[in-house]
Write an enzyme that holds these catalytic residues in place. Structure first.
Site, short mmCIF file in Angstrom:
data_model
loop_
_atom_site.label_atom_id
_atom_site.label_comp_id
_atom_site.label_asym_id
_atom_site.label_seq_id
_atom_site.Cartn_x
_atom_site.Cartn_y
_atom_site.Cartn_z
CB THR A 90 -0.91 0.01 1.25
OG1 THR A 90 -1.66 -1.21 1.26
CG2 THR A 90 -1.86 1.19 1.25
CB VAL B 87 3.31 9.30 14.15
CG1 VAL B 87 2.11 9.66 15.01
CG2 VAL B 87 4.25 8.37 14.90
N GLY C 266 0.49 9.72 9.08
CA GLY C 266 0.42 9.71 7.62
C GLY C 266 0.94 11.02 7.06
CD GLU D 233 -0.47 -0.99 10.46
OE1 GLU D 233 0.62 -1.52 10.26
OE2 GLU D 233 -0.73 0.17 10.10
CG ASP E 249 -1.16 1.64 14.24
OD1 ASP E 249 -0.08 1.42 13.66
OD2 ASP E 249 -1.82 2.69 14.07
CE LYS F 227 -0.02 5.17 13.41
NZ LYS F 227 -1.37 5.02 12.86
#
Ligand code: NDP
Ligand code: HSE
Length: 422
Positions: free
Chosen positions: A13, A132, A134, A190, A201, A205
């Protein structure tokens, strides 16, 4: 003109997004930054990815050695995810004199100290803006914009998948499974979506953010986490009746007794600025001594938003920007039991006289006082839902009281307990 020769490992991705962004924007990036980004080799274990993205056979390899042993390559982008072999790949790249860019928050949260030490020993750098938030420049904000500040707290919606699921359940009435399938399809989740819905997740972060914000080592295992996987449509509806929305929050805070670092679904008042962060969007609310409050908002997951952060790291790397992470001390994380918060409690009880007083009596004896109650007539088998909102109470006391209430014959399923944010 600076030239940067790149090796990319992982063409899923995010890697696919990086590949396509570099291809489409090569000349504009050169014009804007004075850096020529030259993708030398692309590696994935699945050659289907090569065909899907139309990568030439000359540029593609299934063997990472073709990247590590290529002396022309300046920087390796690791986008395979997971701990092993990503960790070994990053160490190998550093030892061979290459800088590294990664979006791998799991690896940084669990082995960051070791990796940063290795990078320093090798006189190389690790860039990780994409790990962290995006597309949201949250790492840059902490490292650069807030450098003159003492960061006091961070509250954030840091997992796009969880936020997307709760938004779809709350605004479109989708059930949990449907919403999760959509999040997977959109490329937010994920490879193992349990990491998203169990809060792992987000805890990864938060570990990274807390280390940067407070300048010390935070152990991932000390971060408290509760996932969104037991939030029901009823919780969302009851919360709404009290004027709240449920958001997957990650919170790090300095206190005199250590730092708070916790991830859990939280009831936020509808007017709260983070209550309006919906879908796969992320929101980060920083409080610092000089700058005061600051909100960052944007796309926290997905192929191109994350690729956009990787590309910004490439430019920083070419410009030899610093990426040093200073971890001066080990930070003490306060146990969750010492938290003082308001709580949303949902019980499943038999509808008969004395139930309310039995429950409120136990709560009262544990110094938990109730600010609001609703009992709904709708039956769930032999039981009806009873919802309570508490005043501020100590978490340990709440949990002890709930343990006793759970044993009462009048109570059906175990109580639901959610924290309320201010
Ligand atoms: P994907 O699973 O989509 O892509 C990973 C790719 O790497 C797959 O093609 C995978 O192949 C390949 N791969 C796995 N192991 C190896 C290996 N040993 N050698 C070569 N190729 C390998 O993951 P994402 O792109 O979603 O995520 C990549 C990283 O980015 C992760 O660390 C993730 O946490 C992080 N990230 C993801 C975001 C997102 O929105 N998706 C956002 C921010 C960060 P195969 O399919 O066969 O496993
Ligand atoms: N799975 C992650 C999320 C990807 O949903 O936020 C972005 O880090």
């Amino acid at each position: 003109m600076i030239k940067l020769d790149i090796g990319l490992i992982g063409l899923g991705t995010v890697g696919g997004g990086v590949y396509s962004l570099l291809k489409r924007k090569k000349s504009i990036l050169r014009e804007r930054s004075g850096v020529s980004l030259n993708l030398v080799k692309v590696c994935d274990r699945d050659s289907g990815r090569r065909r899907a993205l139309k990568v030439s056979t000359r540029q593609f390899t299934r063997n990472t050695k073709d990247i590590f042993q290529d002396v022309s390559i300046d920087v390796v982008i690791e986008l395979i995810g997971g701990i092993h072999p990503a960790k070994e790949y990053i160490i190998e790249a550093l030892r061979r004199g290459k800088n590294v860019i990664t979006a791998n928050k799991a690896l940084l949260a669990e082995c960051g100290t070791e990796l940063f030490r290795t990078a320093a020993e090798c006189n190389r750098k690790i860039f990780f803006e994409a790990s962290v938030g995006g597309a949201v420049p949250v790492i840059k904000t902490l490292r650069e914009s807030l450098i003159g500040n003492r960061v006091l707290s961070i509250s954030g919606i840091v997992n796009g998948t969880s936020n997307y699921i709760l938004t779809k359940m709350s605004q479109e009435g989708l059930d949990f499974g449907e919403a999760l399938s959509l999040a997977k399809k959109m490329g937010y989740a994920e490879a193992n979506p349990a990491l998203d819905i169990e809060g792992i997740d987000a805890a990864h972060k938060l570990t990274i953010l807390a280390m940067l914000a407070f300048g010390g080592e935070v152990r991932f295992r000390d971060v408290y986490r509760q996932g969104i996987n037991n939030i029901t449509a009823s919780d969302i509806a009851f919360a709404r009746e009290f004027g709240y929305v449920i958001k997957p929050l990650a919170i790090a805070k300095r206190t005199d007794e250590g730092i708070e670092a916790r991830v859990h679904p939280t009831l936020l008042p509808e007017y709260h600025i983070l209550a309006k962060v919906d879908g796969s969007f992320n929101g980060f609310l920083f409080r610092s001594d000089e700058a005061g409050e600051q909100l960052l908002y944007g796309r926290g997951a997905g192929s191109l938003p994350t690729a956009s952060a990787v590309v910004s790291d490439l430019i920083d790397c070419a410009n030899k920007k610093d990426s040093l992470v200073l971890l001066r001390e080990k930070l003490r994380v306060k146990p969750i039991g010492t938290l003082s918060s308001r709580y949303y409690l949902r019980f499943s009880v038999i509808d008969k006289p004395g139930v309310l007083s039995a429950i409120s009596g136990i709560l009262g004896r544990h110094k938990v006082s109730i600010s609001d109650v609703i009992q709904i007539e709708r039956r769930e088998g032999n039981f009806v839902p009873l919802i309570m909102i508490t005043h501020e109470a100590m978490e340990d006391n709440v949990m002890k009281a709930l343990g006793l209430i759970d044993r009462l014959r009048i109570v059906g399923r175990s109580p639901q307990v959610l924290r309320i944010g201010d």
